[in-house]
Design an enzyme around this catalytic site. Structure first.
Site, short mmCIF file in Angstrom:
data_model
loop_
_atom_site.label_atom_id
_atom_site.label_comp_id
_atom_site.label_asym_id
_atom_site.label_seq_id
_atom_site.Cartn_x
_atom_site.Cartn_y
_atom_site.Cartn_z
N ASP A 350 -3.77 -1.23 29.12
CA ASP A 350 -2.86 -2.44 27.99
C ASP A 350 -1.79 -2.66 28.03
O ASP A 350 -1.25 -2.36 29.47
CB ASP A 350 -2.65 -0.98 26.88
CG ASP A 350 -1.89 0.02 27.43
OD1 ASP A 350 -2.55 0.18 28.69
OD2 ASP A 350 -1.04 0.55 26.39
N HIS A 675 -11.73 -1.19 32.09
CA HIS A 675 -10.85 -1.52 30.86
C HIS A 675 -9.31 -1.49 31.07
O HIS A 675 -8.38 -1.64 31.64
CB HIS A 675 -11.10 0.21 30.03
CG HIS A 675 -9.74 -1.13 29.01
ND1 HIS A 675 -10.65 -0.83 27.86
CD2 HIS A 675 -8.89 -0.72 28.22
CE1 HIS A 675 -9.86 -1.55 26.78
NE2 HIS A 675 -8.93 -0.66 26.93
N ASP A 723 -19.80 2.51 33.70
CA ASP A 723 -18.63 1.78 34.67
C ASP A 723 -18.91 0.02 33.42
O ASP A 723 -19.35 -0.32 33.88
CB ASP A 723 -19.19 1.03 35.79
CG ASP A 723 -18.25 -0.30 36.12
OD1 ASP A 723 -16.92 -0.18 36.07
OD2 ASP A 723 -18.81 -0.08 37.63
N GLU A 732 -10.69 3.29 32.04
CA GLU A 732 -9.79 2.56 31.67
C GLU A 732 -8.12 3.64 33.67
O GLU A 732 -9.04 3.90 34.62
CB GLU A 732 -8.68 3.30 31.15
CG GLU A 732 -7.07 2.01 30.75
CD GLU A 732 -6.55 2.26 29.68
OE1 GLU A 732 -6.74 2.85 28.60
OE2 GLU A 732 -5.58 1.23 29.11
O1 9MR Z 1 -6.90 -1.11 25.70
C1 9MR Z 1 -6.39 0.15 24.80
C2 9MR Z 1 -6.01 1.51 25.91
O2 9MR Z 1 -5.32 0.66 27.01
C3 9MR Z 1 -6.24 2.52 25.04
O3 9MR Z 1 -6.31 3.68 26.53
C4 9MR Z 1 -6.60 3.01 24.34
C5 9MR Z 1 -6.77 3.66 23.16
O4 9MR Z 1 -5.37 4.71 23.46
O5 9MR Z 1 -6.84 1.95 23.76
C6 9MR Z 1 -7.05 0.74 23.84
O6 9MR Z 1 -7.42 -0.62 23.10
C7 9MR Z 1 -8.19 -0.25 22.30
C8 9MR Z 1 -8.12 0.31 20.23
O7 9MR Z 1 -7.16 1.49 20.90
C9 9MR Z 1 -8.40 0.12 18.99
N1 9MR Z 1 -9.18 -1.05 19.71
C10 9MR Z 1 -10.07 -1.88 20.89
C11 9MR Z 1 -8.39 -1.57 21.35
C12 9MR Z 1 -8.81 -2.62 23.19
O8 9MR Z 1 -10.25 -1.48 23.06
O1 9MR Z 2 -3.85 9.44 29.70
C1 9MR Z 2 -3.80 9.19 28.49
C2 9MR Z 2 -4.86 10.24 27.98
O2 9MR Z 2 -4.05 11.62 28.43
C3 9MR Z 2 -5.12 10.37 26.26
O3 9MR Z 2 -5.77 11.76 26.20
C4 9MR Z 2 -5.17 9.18 25.38
C5 9MR Z 2 -5.67 8.99 24.59
O4 9MR Z 2 -4.18 9.37 23.48
O5 9MR Z 2 -4.43 8.30 26.62
C6 9MR Z 2 -4.34 8.34 27.95
O6 9MR Z 2 -3.33 7.17 27.75
C7 9MR Z 2 -3.13 5.67 27.36
C8 9MR Z 2 -2.39 5.48 26.86
O7 9MR Z 2 -1.92 6.19 25.65
C9 9MR Z 2 -2.23 4.07 26.44
N1 9MR Z 2 -2.29 3.32 28.31
C10 9MR Z 2 -3.86 3.57 28.81
C11 9MR Z 2 -3.24 5.72 28.85
C12 9MR Z 2 -4.68 5.83 30.05
O8 9MR Z 2 -5.57 5.53 28.95
#
Ligand code: 9MR
Ligand code: 9MR
Length: 859
Positions: A350, A675, A723, A732
């Site tokens: 993101d 991701h 994957d 991610e």
């Molecule tokens: O792309 C987002 C990722 O970086 C975060 O870790 C994740 C959880 O917060 O969310 C991803 O974004 C998704 C969102 O939460 C829900 N709608 C779809 C988004 C893209 O897959």
């Molecule tokens: O690394 C984070 C993990 O510990 C949490 O369980 C998760 C859901 O809150 O979020 C992870 O962090 C994401 C962040 O919220 C958005 N950018 C991507 C991070 C890695 O997935």
């Protein structure tokens, strides 16, 4: 009270169900059915993922329900949508949809089964009249269309079509039916190795999944397919991490360098791998390159990353970007100012930039350098070692890279004269989530600052205080600016010790909410103390003082106490010697716990949670616990810790139940589809895959995204991985995981370099009662040897009787040959030949493991 209601569906396919059993019983019956098609229908985790909200709607989970605010005025039902994608349907099969729902104001809404992409074909549209009291709705319908799991099937709620604003809450959404079970997990190929390489003189182990209860023959083959070693596996029984019966194949005794080796057991052959002192060294720089790729506010140039990964600067106010140069607070904060928060690293896939997480990541790059400075090889991280714009500014490149983030952290500080001055905003990110793919410069979402938090403020304090001591000689002005900001932040955190980030602020960015900040206080105090000599009472008075944070689970963005311990263990301070030794002892005993846990595992990884399940970012935790093992080796030089570090690396590079190397570009089957909104080749072939050195988050038992939930049901902890680009809860990439991996990779590269510093050949002639041996040492390093100290061990009852060209001695089986000053220094490439005579009664097995001047030598 929940009232049961029956609704005649509008579509021909919808059928009325007979009402029978009481709710509780039928709810249980639903749970007992395997073929649930909806993910996270109960909103139990407190999050709505993978449910999405469209324009005109905003959702939050509260009280276990998902409540959506709907803005009035949307003409059609489908003009205000929420839903879930990837729902499987099979043509001709019957499905039962059930949910609880209520609305603040009476409203008819629709639940629609259909297609997520044009032409948006419908399977069934089912209407429900919502009242302020929650009701349970149940519909049955037949599917006319086929969609595979994680395909283009969709379930949406249409919430538009009314003039007034409303709030609709749903819960216990369930869609049951079909005849195909959710796709079961294919067992991964059974012979699992480190797909990159093993060091010649370190343990080399593979894991074999097999039903056999008796040992099996393994064969090591070279690149030409010739068998070069054979042995038997050791059965290890049922392995909790993989859910499989496994054996261990140990081929450590084979030490010849080469590439393209494979291991065969029965009909199964592993991916190829190297045995070499150089196979792992490239990871040191590729894992650090990740951070340049993630830079915000600057173009990523082809001259550093190659054409495929180059991209324009993100968030510099060039349309459609809004820019990070003048970012306001979220509307509900009304802070009355904007901040220039350009720069920093994008967190992950993101485009959010989070002070909590940015802090630990910058800290870890700086700590990688500081450890090398005190205990390792800092030159390997010096200026000119990375492909970055700062590569010839006279400053170690890893510090330049970390500074890119530290400068951003400083920009997130609340200005003087404003409420909560000196604290740091928790994060800055998009107002709404963008779709995949979205290149950073194409992100059109408005950017917003979330409220300041104590945890973010302490991240800033810790990372900036640490930067201050490392930059002192390179840029004193920056060092003092960083220290001033750190001290101001720390004071602000003490004045506001419990400002916690909102755990529901997960729209458009992650939450990174953390309800415990005693660990951040300890970490920040330790950094300030190590830099200034002040703050000592805050360190020693912390309940976490001296290693209390170290656990078998490990440390991460939310659990940062160990970071303070690591600094205090390696940076000289005025702490009493007893304090330093308590911290070091805690690191070593935690490392012992990791080794004990690994000894019982089929695919050993240093990471153990209380319930044995794996969590989001498990690979980051494995890498951080590898860091603890590495520090234990630095502090004790006991080989078992070093071997443990390499065993952890084996896990990350392919010796795992998924049979994947979790590091892009390394290994025959390495992750490709992480991701990421730019490395999104899986969705758009014109975009690149992940660059070499990016590490995936790895297995997560909780399956917190739709793809993982559909494809990995029932997975054992270490197997919960796919994957797939949409599987963000398992695949991610993010800065704090790569910082852990970079630290570890630098350490293992140091060990590889050391192993590459010498080579030994050993030739013995034996007879029944004795032997004579000639040993040749080659200096394969880059500096001359002034003298040499050779060490190896006999395998049997050999007793040294005499030796030449060195002072030979033996203790038990350990043999040393010392020559403090050889006739002349041995230059790089030079050799020395020495030898000995020994008596024996048994067999003589030539030793394979030699050290010269404490470096492990290649065979
Ligand atoms: O792309 C987002 C990722 O970086 C975060 O870790 C994740 C959880 O917060 O969310 C991803 O974004 C998704 C969102 O939460 C829900 N709608 C779809 C988004 C893209 O897959
Ligand atoms: O690394 C984070 C993990 O510990 C949490 O369980 C998760 C859901 O809150 O979020 C992870 O962090 C994401 C962040 O919220 C958005 N950018 C991507 C991070 C890695 O997935």
């Amino acid at each position: 009270m929940v009232i049961k209601n029956w609704w005649r569906a509008m579509t021909a396919a919808a059928v009325l169900l007979a009402l029978g059993a009481p709710l509780a019983a039928s709810a249980e019956a639903l749970e007992a059915v395997d073929y649930e098609r909806v993910v996270n229908g109960a909103f139990d985790s407190g999050a709505a993922d993978p449910w999405w909200t469209g324009p005109g709607t905003a959702g939050r989970v509260s009280g276990g329900e998902w409540c959506v605010d709907v803005t009035g005025g949307a003409v059609n039902g489908y003009d205000a949508l929420v839903g879930q994608n990837g729902v499987p349907y099979e043509a001709g099969q019957s499905y039962t949809l059930r949910f609880d729902a209520r609305a603040a104001t009476l409203q008819q809404v629709s639940a629609v089964a259909g297609e997520a992409v044009a032409p948006y074909r419908q399977i069934a549209k089912l209407d429900a009249n919502l009242t302020p009291t929650a009701q349970t709705f149940t519909f049955t319908f037949q599917s006319s269309l086929d969609f595979p799991a994680a395909g283009n099937g969709q379930l949406t709620f249409w919430l538009g079509g009314q003039t007034f604003d409303n709030t609709v809450c749903v819960d216990n959404v369930s869609l049951v039916g079909g005849v195909l079970p959710p796709p079961g997990l294919e067992p991964a190929p059974p012979v699992r190795v480190n797909q990159v390489g093993y060091l010649p003189n370190l343990p080399k182990r593979a894991t074999v999944a097999t039903e056999s209860t008796t040992p099996l023959v393994w064969t090591l083959k070279n690149a030409a397919g010739t068998a070069v070693a054979r042995g038997r596996t050791v059965p290890k029984g049922l392995d909790a991490g993989s859910g499989e019966n496994v054996h261990i194949a140990d081929f450590s005794s084979y030490t010849r360098q080469g590439s393209g080796y494979t291991l065969t057991v029965g009909d199964d052959t592993s991916f190829p791998f190297d045995i070499s002192t150089t196979a792992l060294t490239g990871l040191r720089y590729d894992s650090l390159a990740f951070f340049y790729h993630q830079r915000s506010g600057t173009p990523i140039e082809a001259q550093y990353v190659g054409a495929a990964h180059a991209r324009p600067a993100g968030h510099v106010n060039v349309a459609p970007n809004r820019g990070d140069n003048a970012v306001p607070c979220r509307a509900d904060l009304a802070c009355g100012y904007t901040l220039d928060v350009r720069g920093g690293w994008y967190d992950a896939g993101d485009h959010g930039k989070y002070v909590v997480n940015g802090g630990i990541s910058a800290w870890q790059l700086q700590n990688e350098y500081e450890r090398a400075l005190r205990l390792g090889d800092a030159a390997a991280l010096g200026d000119g070692t990375l492909d970055i714009p700062e590569r010839s500014n006279g400053v170690p490149d890893v510090l330049d890279e970390a500074r890119w983030e530290v400068e951003f952290l400083l920009r997130m500080q609340v200005p003087d004269g404003k409420p909560l001055a000196g604290m740091a905003h928790h994060k800055i990110h998009d107002e709404q989530w963008t779709g995949l793919p979205t290149r950073p410069d194409q992100d059109a979402q408005p950017r917003r600052l979330s409220a300041p938090s104590t945890a973010a403020t302490l991240n800033l304090a810790a990372a900036a205080a640490q930067a201050a001591r490392l930059w002192k000689t390179y840029d004193p002005a920056f060092a003092s600016r960083a220290l001033a900001a750190a001290e101001k932040a720390y004071a602000a955190a003490k004045a506001h010790p419990d400002v916690l980030a909102d755990p529901n602020d997960g729209q458009g960015g992650g939450t990174y909410s953390d309800s415990t900040v005693s660990d951040e206080f300890y970490w920040a105090a330790a950094e300030l103390f190590a830099t200034t000599g002040r703050y000592r009472a805050d360190v020693t008075g912390s309940p976490l003082y001296a290693g209390k944070s170290l656990t078998p689970r490990g440390f991460d963005w939310a659990a940062t106490g160990a970071l303070g311990d690591i600094t205090l263990a390696i940076v000289p301070t005025s702490l009493p010697a007893s304090g330093v030794s308590a911290i070091r002892a805690a690191l070593v005993s935690t490392a012992d716990t990791h080794l004990a846990n690994m000894a019982s595992a089929g695919h050993p990884a240093p990471y153990r949670t209380e319930d044995g399940r794996y969590e989001w970012g498990s690979n980051g935790l494995v890498a951080n616990n590898g860091v603890v093992l590495a520090l234990a080796y630095d502090l004790t030089r006991a080989p078992k810790y070093r071997d443990g570090v390499f065993t952890a690396l084996d896990y990350l590079l392919g010796r795992n139940p998924a049979d994947y190397s979790y590091v892009a570009g390394y290994g025959e089957q390495a992750v490709r589809n992480v991701h990421h909104r730019f490395w999104a080749n899986q969705l758009d072939p014109s975009l690149p895959n992940a660059p070499a050195g990016a590490m995936s988050g790895g297995p997560n038992s909780r399956l917190q995204d739709p793809v993982a939930a559909r494809l990995l049901t029932g997975c054992a902890p270490q197997r919960c991985f796919v994957d797939h680009i949409e599987a963000y809860s398992v695949n991610e990439v993010t800065v704090n995981w790569n910082s852990a991996f970079a630290w570890l990779s630098n350490w293992t590269a140091e060990q590889s370099d050391a192993a590459g510093a010498c080579r030994v050949t050993y030739d013995a002639s034996t007879w029944a009662t004795g032997l004579t041996a000639q040993v040749t040492l080659t200096n394969t390093g880059t500096t001359p040897w002034q003298g040499f100290a050779l060490r190896f061990a006999f395998g049997g009852d050999e007793r040294l009787t005499s030796g030449w060209s060195a002072t030979w001695s033996q203790q038990d089986r350990q043999v040393s040959a010392n020559n403090e000053s050889w006739q002349q220094p041995v230059p790089p490439g030079g050799t020395v030949t020495l030898g000995f005579n020994a008596g024996k009664t048994g067999q003589h097995t030539p030793p394979t493991r030699f050290t010269v001047n404490d470096h492990l030598c290649a065979a």
